[in-house]
Write an enzyme that holds these catalytic residues in place. Structure first.
Site, PDB file in Angstrom:
ATOM      1  N   GLU A   1      10.674   9.536   8.494  1.00 11.43           N
ATOM      2  CA  GLU A   1      11.899   9.170   9.332  1.00 11.43           C
ATOM      3  C   GLU A   1      13.104   8.974   8.207  1.00 11.43           C
ATOM      4  O   GLU A   1      14.048   9.184   8.836  1.00 11.43           O
ATOM      5  CB  GLU A   1      11.439   7.792   9.884  1.00 11.43           C
TER       6      GLU A   1
ATOM      7  N   LYS B   1       9.785  -3.873  14.261  1.00 15.49           N
ATOM      8  CA  LYS B   1       8.303  -3.719  14.499  1.00 15.49           C
ATOM      9  C   LYS B   1       7.611  -4.755  13.158  1.00 15.49           C
ATOM     10  O   LYS B   1       6.360  -5.134  13.339  1.00 15.49           O
ATOM     11  CB  LYS B   1       7.659  -2.649  14.274  1.00 15.49           C
TER      12      LYS B   1
ATOM     13  N   PHE C   1       3.053  10.012  20.072  1.00  7.73           N
ATOM     14  CA  PHE C   1       1.869  10.936  20.016  1.00  7.73           C
ATOM     15  C   PHE C   1       2.378  12.096  21.038  1.00  7.73           C
ATOM     16  O   PHE C   1       2.835  11.871  22.036  1.00  7.73           O
ATOM     17  CB  PHE C   1       0.736  10.357  20.651  1.00  7.73           C
TER      18      PHE C   1
END
Length: 492
Positions: free
Chosen positions: A394, A414, A478
């Protein structure tokens, strides 16, 4: 129209530069942008999502380059400008927006040992588990006892967002509710309801399955229940694109507004997967950190000692509204949604493209949709799950788009609350908007041994004062789902 053929093979990447006679001048294309050199990493570059799984090599793709480029131009039509007028949250730090963000700013970890079920035999025994949640005043007692937590979180966050936008029950009664829609997605749906139904079938037979098994399992039920409770009759459905879900919902909702199909949308994500089958499933994927001896140190994006993500849960909901509607009713505007984009890697279930094209092109498309140049962006709320492969990829994609990162700040929500899966984008959109409102960025905690490739300021361990000009929030999932949304301070 010019085209670029990109082929991955034998660990290397070929790039062809093409040019096109546009009738007036000779225009050169490099990568996916006009007159812009795209530095494409080799196929050995690290991937962008949660799991480093062994997947197929990149297939040949054909990316079409735009024949013309205009200077970025933001939307000016008040019927199409999309503003944020309310926010609602259910999180590991509670259900109050200011409390949530203040605890993020303090660098407090919400990660702890799981006690919702006996996890003593699990190889991972911790997560961002919500405790002391109350739906009092938002859901009646009978329905509250029946509902899956996924839908309880959704209804409470959604109603709190409506209240925050001054769209409570009495106000809604006076409005055209066919012009107000709901779009709250989830990656997993009513996982407890589904798990309990399967258990009843296996242990007691089909006659013991509750009639609520199907309705409370399917992923559209959060949007449906919220609409039933509030009488909102506009566009209503759910999107499920794994951990990119909430951003997909923001993008779709904004487009409903821009097309004139709704004046207001209640939008976000919800998830409640900290149950045995949810935790066990991600353990089977080898996606989770196993730092059981020190859970608060487990989520550590971009740190060399990271070993997987930490499962979280909750719900984050925004009220997205036309500027015209917000102005007419005198609403408080907390931020503006400028644009977004969604793309697909079209590569592998869990392993992203090794060339990073899906992510970098998604960022570029989101800025084009927003009418924003890369130079205007000075804040990124990163997907940053704390996985070995995804974090660096990323960063590499971000560096491909933003050539000068000296003024860019990037943090990872996160690291503090874990990975909320389908709710992550909703929770992180709220963090992004609070950064815009407060001028403070929360830290990325557990930054003890930063990867050398990470040359962007990650706001390590201590909050920083930073005036956000334009901020983007990334979410990937996903299936190769990439999503980016763009926010800024509201300027009339």
């Amino acid at each position: 129209m010019a085209s670029i053929v990109v082929t991955c093979f034998s660990g290397s990447l070929l790039r062809k530069r093409v040019s096109e006679n546009n009738g007036v001048s000779l225009v050169k294309y490099d990568g996916l942008r006009l007159a812009h050199r795209m530095q494409i990493p080799s196929a050995t570059s690290i991937s962008t999502r949660n799991i480093s799984a062994s997947g197929p090599r990149c297939r040949t793709i054909k990316a079409m380059a735009s024949p013309t480029v205009a200077a970025p131009k933001r939307e000016t039509d008040p019927k199409k400008r999309v503003v944020i007028t309310g926010m609602g949250i259910v999180s590991v730090f509670g259900s109050d927006i200011d409390t949530f963000y203040n605890r993020l700013l303090e660098g407090e970890s919400g990660i702890s040992l799981i006690d919702r079920f006996d996890a003593s035999n699990f190889s991972v025994r911790f997560g961002g588990q919500i405790r002391d949640f109350s739906s009092a005043g938002y859901i009646d007692g009978k329905n509250d006892r029946r509902l899956d937590d996924c839908w309880r979180y959704c209804i409470v966050a959604g109603k709190k967002a409506l209240d925050d936008a001054n769209l409570g029950h009495e106000v809604l009664q006076t409005m055209d509710r066919t012009r107000i829609g709901v779009l709250v997605g989830t990656g997993m749906g009513g996982l407890t309801a589904f798990s309990s139904g399967v258990e009843a079938l296996m242990q007691k037979g089909y006659k013991k399955i509750t009639p609520f098994f199907i309705p409370y399992s399917i992923t559209n039920m959060g949007s449906a229940l919220l609409a039933i409770d509030t009488g909102l009759m506009g566009p209503n459905y759910s999107i499920s694109t794994a951990c990119a879900t909430a951003n997909y919902c923001f993008y779709a909702a904004a487009n409903h507004i821009r097309r004139g199909e709704a004046d207001i949308m209640v939008v976000g994500g919800t998830e409640a997967a900290i149950i045995p089958v949810g935790v066990g499933g991600f353990i089977a994927c080898r996606a989770l950190s196993q730092r059981n001896e020190d859970p608060k140190k487990a989520s550590r994006p971009w740190d060399k000692d990271r070993d997987g993500f930490v499962i979280g849960e909750g719900s984050g909901v925004l009220i997205m509204e036309t500027l015209e509607s917000a102005t007419k009713r005198g609403a408080t505007i907390v931020a503006e949604y400028l644009g977004g984009a969604v793309t697909c890697d079209a590569h592998h279930m869990t392993d992203p493209r090794s060339d990073g094209l899906g992510v970098s092109s998604c960022i570029i498309k989101s800025l084009e949709d927003a009418g924003v140049s890369p130079e205007e962006v000075n804040y990124v709320n990163a997907h940053a799950t704390s996985t070995l492969a995804g974090d660096l990829a990323e960063v590499n994609a971000i560096k491909k788009v933003f050539k000068n990162t000296s003024e860019l700040k990037m943090n990872a929500t996160k690291s503090l609350i874990g990975h909320g899966l389908g709710a992550a984008g909703g929770l992180e959109a709220i963090a992004t908007i609070k950064a815009i409102n407060t001028g403070w960025l929360h830290p990325t905690i557990n930054q003890d041994n930063l990867e050398s490739e990470v040359t962007i300021d990650t706001v390590p361990n201590i909050k920083k004062k930073h005036e956000v000009n334009v901020g983007i929030s990334n979410s990937f999932g996903f299936g190769g789902h990439n999503s980016v949304v763009v926010f800024s301070p509201f300027k009339p």
